[in-house]
Scaffold this active site. Structure first.
Site, PDB file in Angstrom:
ATOM      1  CG  ASP A  70     -15.324  16.044  18.630  1.00  0.00           C
ATOM      2  OD1 ASP A  70     -14.402  15.761  17.846  1.00  0.00           O
ATOM      3  OD2 ASP A  70     -15.902  15.203  19.329  1.00  0.00           O
ATOM      4  CG  HIS A 109      -1.847  -1.163   1.253  1.00  0.00           C
ATOM      5  ND1 HIS A 109      -1.527  -2.340   1.912  1.00  0.00           N
ATOM      6  CD2 HIS A 109      -3.040  -1.368   0.662  1.00  0.00           C
ATOM      7  CE1 HIS A 109      -2.508  -3.207   1.745  1.00  0.00           C
ATOM      8  NE2 HIS A 109      -3.438  -2.652   0.995  1.00  0.00           N
TER       9      HIS A 109
END
Ligand SMILES: O=P(O)(O)O[C@H]1O[C@H](CO)[C@@H](O)[C@H]1O
Ligand SMILES: O=c1cc[nH]c(=O)[nH]1
EC number: 2.4.2.1
Length: 235
Positions: free
Chosen positions: A204, A4
């Site tokens: 967040d 990859h």
């Protein structure tokens, strides 16, 4: 080239920053590295090598979640001999003393993923940070006056959940934040005898609902990049 990653051996430094977001990798390379060269575009999972204060350093996107991060971590360690791996990610805060844009150093990582059970079906492996990297990163952040917290994090297999009761219960057990990759990074580092650390910026807040924008997640959070790079280049 590995399955990859389209780089040759030697194209990737033995010290690497690992953001989940490949565009954060591009941002880090362009903003912080001298003479950055892109060595990977396979699947859009951008990877760059350059220098930082004279040291060869790479930055590689890992994608989101344990399966994707495990592919890049495995290939970086096994095919490219990377020795110091530092995640620079985002997390949701699970503790009222941890605020949006603060830094969280994962001393350890709880997970609901089954990946370690494949190797150790009869044990609960504790994925922990490399102590030297952890201590260096903490000192760098403190010296620079950044707000940093050290403790447990949750590497969750799901971003969207119908029932958050276990997540909040873990918060009550001292888990500072939730993200999706630290546990596998720590597990693979211990498996292959290399150093790893996960550093997150709080993007967040799970309790207060405060958030940052997706643009900010992709291309800011410079305090985290500075701590990551300064930690990697200290011997
Ligand atoms: O900002 P990154 O590094 O991708 O990290 C966090 O953000 C993604 C979820 O939005 C997950 O990968 C999680 O771990
Ligand atoms: O995995 C993550 C990352 C950021 N914020 C969250 O709530 N979860």
């Amino acid at each position: 080239m590995s399955v990859h990653i389209g780089a040759k051996k030697g194209d990737i430094a033995d010290k690497i920053l690992l953001p989940g977001d490949p565009l954060r990798a591009k941002y880090i390379a362009e903003k912080f590295l001298e003479n950055p060269v892109c060595y990977n575009e396979v699947r859009g999972m951008l990877g760059y090598t350059g220098t930082y204060k004279g040291h060869k350093v790479s930055v590689q996107g890992t994608g989101m979640g344990i399966p994707s991060a495990s592919i890049y971590t495995n290939e970086l360690i096994r095919e490219y001999d990377v020795k110091k791996l530092m995640r620079v990610g985002t997390c949701g805060a699970l503790n009222e003393d941890v605020h949006v844009r603060d830094l969280v150093l994962a001393q350890a990582a709880v997970t609901n993923s089954a990946f370690m059970k494949a190797d150790f079906p009869n044990h609960t492996f504790a994925p922990i940070a490399d102590y030297d990297l952890l201590s260096t990163a903490y000192d760098v952040a403190k010296e620079k006056g950044f707000n940093i917290h050290v403790g447990n994090v949750l590497s969750d297999d799901s971003f969207y959940k119908d029932d958050l009761s276990d997540t909040f219960k873990l918060g009550k057990h001292g888990v500072l934040g939730v993200e999706m990759e630290a546990a596998v990074l720590y597990y693979l580092a211990s498996k292959y005898g290399v150093q790893a650390l996960a550093l997150m910026t709080v993007s967040d807040h799970m309790i207060t609902g405060e958030e940052t924008t997706s643009e900010e997640r992709q291309s800011t959070f410079d305090e985290m990049m500075i701590v990551g790079l300064e930690t990697l280049i200290k011997e």
